[in-house]
Design an enzyme around this catalytic site. Structure first.
Site, mmCIF file in Angstrom:
data_model
loop_
_atom_site.group_PDB
_atom_site.id
_atom_site.type_symbol
_atom_site.label_atom_id
_atom_site.label_comp_id
_atom_site.label_asym_id
_atom_site.label_seq_id
_atom_site.Cartn_x
_atom_site.Cartn_y
_atom_site.Cartn_z
ATOM 1 N N LYS A 96 0.858 -1.192 0.000
ATOM 2 C CA LYS A 96 0.000 0.000 0.000
ATOM 3 C C LYS A 96 0.889 1.235 0.000
ATOM 4 C CE LYS A 96 -4.394 1.529 1.763
ATOM 5 N NZ LYS A 96 -5.562 1.143 2.576
ATOM 6 N N GLU A 106 -8.183 -6.384 -9.668
ATOM 7 C CA GLU A 106 -9.002 -5.783 -8.617
ATOM 8 C C GLU A 106 -9.597 -4.487 -9.126
ATOM 9 O OE1 GLU A 106 -6.411 -5.082 -5.280
ATOM 10 O OE2 GLU A 106 -4.856 -4.216 -6.555
#
Length: 199
Positions: free
Chosen positions: A26, A58
């Site tokens: 992230k 995703e």
């Protein structure tokens, strides 16, 4: 959990996944996902599903799922996707409800022919999809797998504020992410701002 959008569902379009290879980390490298969301909006959709080598990775800020023959299908954990804490919690809820979960790749074409589709994220929790690249999928109603997961997540848990920690509130939607402790190797549950107890 009370997101009104969950009652009508979202539309997504597919775009090529042109991000760097370590999507499991992230970072603040959000330019391409932000562009993807803008592309989706320009096409009258709510979000975009990114596709690499013909397979869905995703969404721009969420994990992707389809349901076929009562099986929940979502991409397996790897460097290709962010290991979402909401994903871990939802799969735990699914297992508790004795739902079948398959962690494997799936294509946009398979998604278009699925019984239903949904996304998960910390901000939307479980959000049904009603359209993928212009093809309608299952309309959200009270008997979908997505609604069953929402029910399971609120049935046996209640939130208790146990800390004034300055750590970011990973749970903004009223469910516990005990899995966060396991994923990050943190042994002290006080590190979480919100904890859930059975009740």
């Amino acid at each position: 959990v009370q997101n009104p959008k969950a009652k009508i569902g979202m539309k997504v379009v597919s775009i090529p996944d042109e991000r760097w290879g370590r999507r499991d980390i992230k970072t603040v490298q959000l330019l391409y996902p932000s562009m993807g969301k803008m592309i989706a909006k320009s096409q009258g959709a709510d979000d975009a599903w990114m596709v690499e080598d013909g397979m869905v990775t995703e969404g721009t800020s969420n994990n992707a799922y389809i349901v076929k023959d009562d099986s929940i299908i979502t991409r397996e954990l790897s460097n290709d996707i962010l290991h979402g804490i909401t994903r871990a919690a939802v799969l735990r809820f699914a297992n508790e409800a004795q739902m079948t979960v398959e962690e494997r790749n799936f294509s946009i074409e398979e998604a278009k022919n699925a019984d239903e589709a949904f996304i998960t994220s910390a901000s939307t929790f479980v959000m049904p999809l009603v359209n993928i690249d212009g093809v309608d999928v299952e309309v959200p109603h009270d008997t979908t797998v997505a609604s069953a997961i929402l029910y399971q997540s609120t049935k046996n848990y209640r939130t208790t504020l146990i800390s004034t920690s300055t750590r970011a509130p990973y749970c903004m939607i009223g469910v516990c992410f005990d899995c966060l402790v396991e994923i990050n190797g943190v042994s002290d549950q006080q590190a979480c701002l919100i904890r859930v107890k059975p009740g």
